[in-house]
Motif scaffolding. Structure first.
Motif, mmCIF file in Angstrom:
data_model
loop_
_atom_site.group_PDB
_atom_site.id
_atom_site.type_symbol
_atom_site.label_atom_id
_atom_site.label_comp_id
_atom_site.label_asym_id
_atom_site.label_seq_id
_atom_site.Cartn_x
_atom_site.Cartn_y
_atom_site.Cartn_z
ATOM 1 N N LYS A 342 0.821 -1.219 0.000
ATOM 2 C CA LYS A 342 0.000 0.000 0.000
ATOM 3 C C LYS A 342 0.850 1.262 0.000
ATOM 4 O O LYS A 342 0.475 2.274 -0.605
ATOM 5 C CB LYS A 342 -0.940 -0.005 1.204
ATOM 6 C CG LYS A 342 -1.912 1.170 1.222
ATOM 7 C CD LYS A 342 -2.933 1.054 2.346
ATOM 8 C CE LYS A 342 -3.914 2.215 2.283
ATOM 9 N NZ LYS A 342 -4.951 2.118 3.350
ATOM 10 N N TRP A 346 0.347 3.503 -6.739
ATOM 11 C CA TRP A 346 -0.230 4.799 -7.066
ATOM 12 C C TRP A 346 -1.340 4.683 -8.103
ATOM 13 O O TRP A 346 -1.364 3.746 -8.905
ATOM 14 C CB TRP A 346 0.852 5.729 -7.628
ATOM 15 C CG TRP A 346 1.935 6.010 -6.647
ATOM 16 C CD1 TRP A 346 3.066 5.275 -6.444
ATOM 17 C CD2 TRP A 346 1.957 7.072 -5.690
ATOM 18 N NE1 TRP A 346 3.813 5.823 -5.429
ATOM 19 C CE2 TRP A 346 3.157 6.930 -4.941
ATOM 20 C CE3 TRP A 346 1.109 8.139 -5.399
ATOM 21 C CZ2 TRP A 346 3.509 7.810 -3.932
ATOM 22 C CZ3 TRP A 346 1.464 9.026 -4.387
ATOM 23 C CH2 TRP A 346 2.647 8.853 -3.660
ATOM 24 N N THR A 347 -2.226 5.689 -8.097
ATOM 25 C CA THR A 347 -3.186 5.909 -9.179
ATOM 26 C C THR A 347 -2.837 7.233 -9.847
ATOM 27 O O THR A 347 -2.151 8.079 -9.258
ATOM 28 C CB THR A 347 -4.625 5.986 -8.647
ATOM 29 O OG1 THR A 347 -4.740 7.150 -7.796
ATOM 30 C CG2 THR A 347 -4.994 4.733 -7.858
ATOM 31 N N GLU A 350 -3.755 10.130 -7.617
ATOM 32 C CA GLU A 350 -2.831 10.354 -6.507
ATOM 33 C C GLU A 350 -1.561 11.055 -6.974
ATOM 34 O O GLU A 350 -1.005 11.900 -6.253
ATOM 35 C CB GLU A 350 -2.491 9.019 -5.835
ATOM 36 C CG GLU A 350 -3.652 8.431 -5.042
ATOM 37 C CD GLU A 350 -3.389 7.001 -4.573
ATOM 38 O OE1 GLU A 350 -3.996 6.598 -3.571
ATOM 39 O OE2 GLU A 350 -2.587 6.304 -5.223
ATOM 40 N N VAL A 380 1.994 4.678 -14.834
ATOM 41 C CA VAL A 380 0.854 4.800 -13.926
ATOM 42 C C VAL A 380 -0.414 4.971 -14.763
ATOM 43 O O VAL A 380 -0.551 5.950 -15.503
ATOM 44 C CB VAL A 380 1.027 5.984 -12.961
ATOM 45 C CG1 VAL A 380 -0.141 6.044 -11.973
ATOM 46 C CG2 VAL A 380 2.354 5.877 -12.218
ATOM 47 N N GLY A 384 -4.058 0.148 -13.726
ATOM 48 C CA GLY A 384 -2.992 -0.298 -12.840
ATOM 49 C C GLY A 384 -2.433 -1.657 -13.210
ATOM 50 O O GLY A 384 -2.844 -2.295 -14.188
ATOM 51 N N LYS A 389 -4.097 -0.526 -8.694
ATOM 52 C CA LYS A 389 -3.134 0.557 -8.596
ATOM 53 C C LYS A 389 -1.866 0.153 -9.347
ATOM 54 O O LYS A 389 -1.766 -0.953 -9.876
ATOM 55 C CB LYS A 389 -2.848 0.901 -7.142
ATOM 56 C CG LYS A 389 -4.061 1.467 -6.407
ATOM 57 C CD LYS A 389 -3.682 2.084 -5.075
ATOM 58 C CE LYS A 389 -4.884 2.778 -4.448
ATOM 59 N NZ LYS A 389 -4.520 3.516 -3.205
ATOM 60 N N THR A 390 -0.878 1.043 -9.381
ATOM 61 C CA THR A 390 0.302 0.810 -10.213
ATOM 62 C C THR A 390 1.568 0.740 -9.376
ATOM 63 O O THR A 390 1.852 1.647 -8.587
ATOM 64 C CB THR A 390 0.465 1.921 -11.268
ATOM 65 O OG1 THR A 390 -0.695 1.941 -12.113
ATOM 66 C CG2 THR A 390 1.707 1.683 -12.118
#
Length: 725
Positions: A342, A346-347, A350, A380, A384, A389-390
């Protein structure tokens, strides 16, 4: 005396331990015990099996098994009533881990963590596995059902006899596997390096880089083998292939998800072939060994990506893994807020918030364009590559981004770097992964070696010299008991945590730290570091070397008696301690008038010679040691108070495998003080007669009793070595 004091297994005792991993389980309803005399005696007294659970702080599936089973009151009741449950931190007790992992591999063909082993009260294993789910799943028994079945079988007289027979068989097998020593033969010759490199090429993934076609592990030792073989190859086609395979692996690591592109440092490995999604824990040993390989790759190729990866890793270690007094912590967890990765993923939203949320200082583009550039550079996307997410990877090149955004390459590079700094600042507000703050002697030795090499290679070398020396000083102050007098050897402890020192050092602690101290001497010219390396080597010979067997054991002769005394010839997540010990003894033999260090290393290589020739990739560190033995060290002796800048530039730029960089004062009078401090009656050949000529810094380069003429031109002397010394 209270009843709970009389029987320690009536309560969970892990809150008395310093290991952060053990303390994580101190609140479990399971009456966990540390591995100690009290717990083992209680198992004998109660006549119940031991349930041994081995893990470590950053282990993902260890956390899963804890949440599913060890925090469950029902499971705890079964364990407490029918077993003596013992928790072991494998980072503190690699000897126990080695023994019982060997059983797991022999029985099931696989090991790993958490390691779950059931033992007779006297420590003999009779059932083994790794992670067990709470409920039956995919052919695995549910953990509570398994516990009850084992308890019932132990209570049945006939079943127990069968368990005892199996324990005898497995214990004999452990001893045979771990203690056996091959018949001595010939140590491998100079031809080994080429055959080892050929094996590495055959194992390479030429499409995605690295080795194998599944999960991708760093395999830094193979990179060193390939680069050294390329340097030595007779024809350029072969050399080019070796270099390509090595640099494909380095590039995959420098650009893939195993590298933390925001904050620096390497994760443990990737779960996929393409180097995208890592297992997110960060181990100190990976952040030592991978940068060492990166630095070698940088010297061979001049590719700045490798130097940048090494430097940013050192910055990460300095910032996040360093004790205030100088030693290095062990690990960062994979999880934060209960979710793996976590902290690191990233998104696009974000990233836009991070880049535009603070004061954007970029003058070339606006914040939205900078965020787009960052997302394109590091892949990114909205979909993802990890649970929506990435994980950041290098996804587009700087030239391609420059064409796409109609910018100069320099502007793109500077904008992406400004955005990275903004993302780093935003990430600092997230909940951080847990840190295991024990300081381990051996792992610190690995990190010290890497930093010392960085001190020689990178342009900000003084920074890394200071960090390496601070760590070495910390370990010497807190974990080392110096020898009392003539004929005595010092004693090294393995672990420091919050002022508590514990566990007698293993071979990896002595060998890795001896190499680190030697490398610190190479980088600084401080003979005190060399003296410490020699003291550690003396202790290796006194406590771990068995002349009759012809091997160096992993545990000291005076250590705890277990069901087997292991050796460590294979490279695993860390280098083979046997291989590093042999290689370091060969290097340190140059500073001793007797041949003891060289003789020990030679015997080890003769004993393991056939195994190394048959499977060099399992024995990478031993193969590298065998190459030093066959080829000889490249002795670079520098007689000078301070090294000229041109010499430093040469040492930074030159890839010099088997290099032994030795410093000495320019005059024999000054050298006499060094010899006195080191307890040497006379100058070893590597120093004797090699003073400064005409008061000027003088270099001597030698291999196998052949030397270049003394010179003030280090480049000229190194060219002599390249031309066939």
């Amino acid at each position: 005396m209270s009843e709970s004091d009389a029987d320690p297994t009536e309560r969970n005792r892990l809150d008395e331990e310093e290991s952060p991993y053990l303390r994580q389980h101190a609140d479990n309803p399971v009456n966990w015990q540390p591995w100690d005399d009290a717990a083992l005696a209680a198992a004998e007294e109660r006549d119940v099996p031991i349930f041994l659970s081995v893990g470590y702080s950053a282990c993902h599936w260890c956390h899963v098994m804890e949440e599913e089973s060890f925090e469950d009151e029902g499971v705890a009741e079964i364990l407490n009533e029918n077993f003596v449950p013992i928790k072991v931190d494998r980072e503190e007790r690699p000897d126990l881990d080695s023994i019982y992992q060997t059983v797991a591999q022999a029985v099931s063909g696989r090991g790993g963590w958490p390691l779950s082993v059931w033992l007779t009260p006297d420590g003999r294993p009779f059932y083994v596995g790794t992670y067990f789910p709470r409920e039956p799943k995919r052919g695995q028994p549910g953990f509570p059902d398994l516990l009850e079945n084992i308890a019932d079988s132990w209570a049945d007289e006939e079943d127990r006899r069968e368990m005892e027979r199996r324990a005898d068989q497995w214990t004999d097998a452990i001893a045979g596997e771990l203690e056996s020593v091959p018949d001595p033969g010939e140590a491998p010759g100079e031809d080994l390096l080429g055959s080892a490199a050929d094996a590495a090429v055959r194992s390479a993934d030429r499409e995605h880089g690295g080795f194998g076609t599944g999960q991708k592990f760093p395999q830094a030792g193979r990179v060193h083998l390939l680069l050294r073989a390329a340097d030595r190859a007779d024809d350029e086609e072969t050399a080019a292939e070796y270099r390509e395979v090595a640099t494909e692996a380095l590039t995959a690591m420098a650009e893939g998800g195993i590298f933390d592109h925001v904050g620096g440092g390497f994760h443990r490995y990737t779960v996929d072939r393409k180097w995208v999604v890592p297992h997110f824990e960060k181990m100190l040993y990976d952040n030592a060994e991978i940068p060492r390989a990166m630095l070698a790759g940088y010297q061979v190729t001049g590719d700045d990506r490798y130097a940048t990866a090494a430097r940013r890793t050192f910055e990460f270690v300095e910032r996040e893994m360093t004790h205030p007094e100088g030693g290095f912590y062990s690990t960062l967890d994979a999880q934060s807020e209960g979710e793996e990765g976590k902290f690191y993923v990233w998104t696009p939203a974000e990233i836009r918030d991070a880049v535009g949320g603070g004061e954007w200082t970029g003058e070339r583009v606006d914040a939205d364009t900078a965020a787009d550039l960052f997302c394109d550079r590091f892949g990114v996307t909205e979909s993802g590559n990890f649970e929506g997410k990435t994980v950041l990877t290098i996804s587009e090149s700087i030239p391609d981004l420059a064409d796409e955004y109609e910018m100069s390459e320099q502007a793109v590079e500077e904008t992406v770097e400004d955005a990275r700094e903004q993302v780093f600042e935003a990430r600092a507000e997230r909940v951080r992964p847990r840190r295991d703050e024990k300081v381990l002697a051996g792992w610190n030795g690995l990190m010290i070696s890497a930093l010392a090499e960085g001190a020689l290679v990178l342009d900000d070398g003084d920074r890394w010299t200071e960090l390496a020396e601070d760590a070495l000083g910390f370990v010497r102050e807190h974990l080392w008991e110096a020898p009392d007098g003539d004929g005595e050897t010092g004693r090294l402890f393995r672990r420091y945590k919050d002022g508590d020192v514990a566990i007698e050092g293993y071979l990896e602690d002595y060998a890795f730290l001896a190499r680190g101290a030697l490398n610190c001497y190479e980088a600084t010219g401080d003979p005190d570091h060399l003296g410490f390396a020699l003291d550690l080597a003396d202790a290796v010979v006194a406590e771990f070397w068995d002349a009759e067997a012809g091997t160096i054991y992993f545990t000291p002769e005076t250590g705890e008696e277990l069901v087997a005394r292991p050796q460590e010839p294979h490279d695993q997540s860390t280098p083979s301690s046997l291989g590093v010990a042999a290689d370091t003894l060969l290097a340190l033999a140059e500073f001793r008038p007797d041949d003891e260090f060289a003789d020990v290393a030679e015997r080890v290589l003769e004993t393991r010679g056939q195994q190394v020739r048959s499977n060099p990739l399992q024995h990478t560190s031993l193969a590298l040691a065998a190459d030093r033995y066959a080829r000889g060290s490249l002795e670079v002796t520098l007689a000078a108070d301070d090294l000229p800048a041109s010499w430093r530039d040469e040492l930074a730029a030159r890839y010099l495998p088997t290099r032994l960089l030795t410093r000495r004062p320019p005059t024999d009078d000054a050298l006499a003080g060094w010899l006195d401090d080191l307890g040497l009656d006379e100058a070893p050949p590597i120093w004797a007669g090699r003073g400064a000529r005409d008061g000027e810094p003088t270099a001597y380069v030698c291999r196998n009793f052949a030397c270049s003429p003394p010179t003030d031109d280090l480049a000229e002397a190194l060219d002599w070595a390249d031309d066939g010394a």
